[in-house]
Every structure is written in C-alpha cells, then in structure tokens.
Scaffold this motif. Structure first.
Motif, PDB file in Angstrom:
ATOM      1  N   LEU A   1       0.809  -1.224   0.000  1.00  0.00           N
ATOM      2  CA  LEU A   1       0.000   0.000   0.000  1.00  0.00           C
ATOM      3  C   LEU A   1       0.840   1.272   0.000  1.00  0.00           C
ATOM      4  CD1 LEU A   1      -2.788  -1.038   2.549  1.00  0.00           C
ATOM      5  CD2 LEU A   1      -2.853  -1.140   0.038  1.00  0.00           C
TER       6      LEU A   1
ATOM      7  N   ARG B   1      -6.254   4.996   4.012  1.00  0.00           N
ATOM      8  CA  ARG B   1      -6.320   5.281   2.573  1.00  0.00           C
ATOM      9  C   ARG B   1      -5.689   6.626   2.201  1.00  0.00           C
ATOM     10  NH1 ARG B   1      -9.352   2.094  -0.707  1.00  0.00           N
ATOM     11  NH2 ARG B   1     -10.757   0.563   0.267  1.00  0.00           N
TER      12      ARG B   1
ATOM     13  N   HIS C   1      -2.131   6.000   1.274  1.00  0.00           N
ATOM     14  CA  HIS C   1      -1.730   4.990   0.291  1.00  0.00           C
ATOM     15  C   HIS C   1      -0.955   5.650  -0.841  1.00  0.00           C
ATOM     16  CE1 HIS C   1      -5.104   1.848   1.347  1.00  0.00           C
ATOM     17  NE2 HIS C   1      -4.368   2.171   2.381  1.00  0.00           N
TER      18      HIS C   1
ATOM     19  N   ALA D   1      -1.683   2.142  -5.436  1.00  0.00           N
ATOM     20  CA  ALA D   1      -1.797   1.073  -4.437  1.00  0.00           C
ATOM     21  C   ALA D   1      -2.949   0.137  -4.795  1.00  0.00           C
ATOM     22  CB  ALA D   1      -2.024   1.672  -3.059  1.00  0.00           C
TER      23      ALA D   1
END
Length: 333
Positions: A58, A141, A144, A148
């Motif tokens: 990620l 998130r 990321h 990713a």
C-alpha cells in the motif's frame, strides 16, 4: 506473535491483549496520523510478516515507520538484538515489553508482534493482528501510494472473510496445532485438518491465479506467510510432513508466483525464520540447533501461473524498490 502453549492436549492461541484500533473516522481514541506510530514486527513471525507485506504493497512506509525485533526472545518478550546497542533506534527500548508497560504499568500479559507503538509516548497501542492489516487497507487510505492495490475490495469482502477464516483456523494456526500438540490424538486431528484444507486450496487454485477474484487480496497475504515458512520450518519442526510445499505442485507454483511479486519475497529472511523457530521453541528442539537447509534458491524458478490470467495489482502498480534500511538478504545469484 509469540505462540502460547495451551494447558490442554490441543494448542489454543491466547487472545491478544490490546484490542484498540487506529481509525480515520474518530471511532477510536487513536487517530490515523502520519509519523505518529511505529510498526514493530519481526522477520521470523508470519503474523507480523503479513503487516509488513501490506504496509509495503500500500506504500505506507512514509506514514508508518518500521522497527524489526530480532528472531530470538525469551519470557521477557521480543528483543531488538539485531539493532545497535540492542535497542530500537526510534523507540529506544531493548524489549518490546517496555512499550506495553508504558501503556499499562504492571502489564503482565502476552507481548506479541506485530504491535503498533505511539512514537512520542512509547506506548503500545494495539497488537490486534487480525484487524491491523484490514485497517491499513481501509483506515489509512489517505496515505496509500498512487497505484496502491485494493487488497480488501468492498464487493469481495464477504468472500475474502470466508476464505481467511478457514485459512486462519486450519493453516495459519493449523501448523501450530500440529507443532504444539501434546498428545498423539490432538496432533493427528490437527494434521488431518491442515492437509485437508491444503488439498482444498490446491483444488481451488488449480483454476485461478489468486484466492479471491483476479487480483491479490488480503486472503493471499494471509495464506502466503504460512506457505513460505512451510518447508524451512513447519514440515520438519512442526511435524507437518505428509508432503513438503515443493511437492504440492499447485500451491508450490502459487507460492513462487507471489514470492517473485514485489512486496512478498522481498520481505522474507529465511535465516531469521529458522533462527526463531529452532532457537526459541526449545520444548520441541531442545538442542537449539538450527538446520542449514533447505536450499531456497528454487523460490526463483519459473512458476507458469501467468497462464491463468489475473492482474496481481488490478488497476494499480507494483510497489517500488525496498528502502535500503528495510532490505532483506537476497537469494540466488
């Protein structure tokens, strides 16, 4: 993770003690924040390994720093014995237990990897290994990397959850149930369950490249960390010896496919894996002698899984080169 032996004939894993989560939505006392936390892992441990893999896939390296405990420990917990002065260079501690005691003075429960530690206070926040990687996918998130992969796509979560539940009980934990069984009957039940599940996984993966959907997901990460340790450790040390992984054609090809995928094999240190299991589990291996083999150069051999199609990273891209400070010894020429 540190395996805790059960008082019964069958091995039972002790629940983790710090069940907190680090969240982006304010649902926990610990907010997602770049640079605030340090992931403490160990190259030897499969449970920690999966957090290192997901962090790398990620692209969370800049948001979450990484501390690596050495492969050896005793009842005091994992120790940073491979770092200068035997101390983590960021947290300044010798034993991971120190971070738990800062969080809970007088702490007297299990100390496991992976653990997320708050850097500023040195307090252990969570060792909830089952939830941690899912939160890397869903709560982090904002941090990321571009490209990713989605390791926990919403449309496939029910199927992923079902897959990882069976893999956890019968494979991830199943090898420990074999290794730490204290009666013949408990061992044979665990052995039969383990290989029945591996046979079912072989059948499933014979016609598809990945466990769920046509991309790498959390389910693949969780299965793979056990497969990569199978021949060096579990086959002999834990008596999981019906076959070696390298004698199970489908799973062997699947495992090599992922090993050669950036983010997987570049997190593996076979020497530390063997040092841990053979050097720490003295009830199973009283001499503490670490075997020289097996030869691991065959992990780089052609696997042919591309013929099944699939897109390892979906619409995303592979992670970049491993930071030099986090690199592991390479195998092969």
């Amino acid at each position: 993770m540190v395996a805790i032996l059960s008082t019964s004939e069958s091995f039972e894993r002790k629940p983790v003690a710090l069940m907190e989560r680090i969240t982006a939505d304010g649902s926990s006392p610990w907010p997602v924040e770049a640079g605030r936390y340090r992931l403490v892992a160990a190259r030897a441990c499969p449970w920690a390994n999966r957090s290192v893999i997901v962090r790398r896939l990620l692209g969370l390296e800049q948001a979450i720093s990484l501390g690596i405990a050495g492969p050896l420990h005793d009842e005091r917990s994992w120790r940073f014995h491979n770092d200068p002065d035997n101390r983590d260079p960021v947290l300044g501690i010798e034993w991971l237990r120190e971070a738990y005691e800062k969080a809970q003075p007088g702490y007297d429960d299990g100390v496991t990897v992976p653990t997320m530690v708050e850097v500023a206070t040195g307090k252990a926040v969570t060792n909830n290994f089952q939830q941690l990687t899912l939160d890397f996918s869903t709560q982090w998130r904002e941090f990321h990397r571009p490209g990713a992969p989605d390791l926990y796509p919403e449309a496939l979560r029910a199927e992923i959850d079902e897959a990882i539940e069976g893999v956890y009980h019968d494979v991830n934990n199943g090898v420990y149930k074999c290794g730490f069984a204290s009666s013949q009957g408990a061992y044979e039940r665990a052995y039969d369950t383990l290989f029945a599940r591996l046979d079912a996984l072989s059948e499933r993966l014979a016609g598809q490249r990945f466990l769920v959907g046509d991309t790498i997901t959390e389910a693949d990460v969780r299965l793979w960390v056990t497969l990569v340790r199978f021949d060096p450790v579990y086959h002999g040390h834990f008596k999981c010896n019906r076959q070696k992984l390298s004698e199970m054609p489908v799973l062997w090809a699947y495992a090599r496919d992922l090993f050669q995928t950036p983010g997987f094999g570049d997190t593996i240190d076979f020497a530390q894996i063997k040092q841990h299991y053979y050097g720490v589990h003295l009830g199973i291996n009283p001499s503490g002698i670490v075997p020289t083999g097996p030869d691991v150069s065959n992990w780089l051999s052609a696997h042919g899984r591309e013929e099944l199609g699939g897109r390892p990273f979906g619409d995303g891209t592979p992670p970049g080169r491993v930071d030099e400070a986090e690199a592991v010894p390479q195998i092969g020429p």
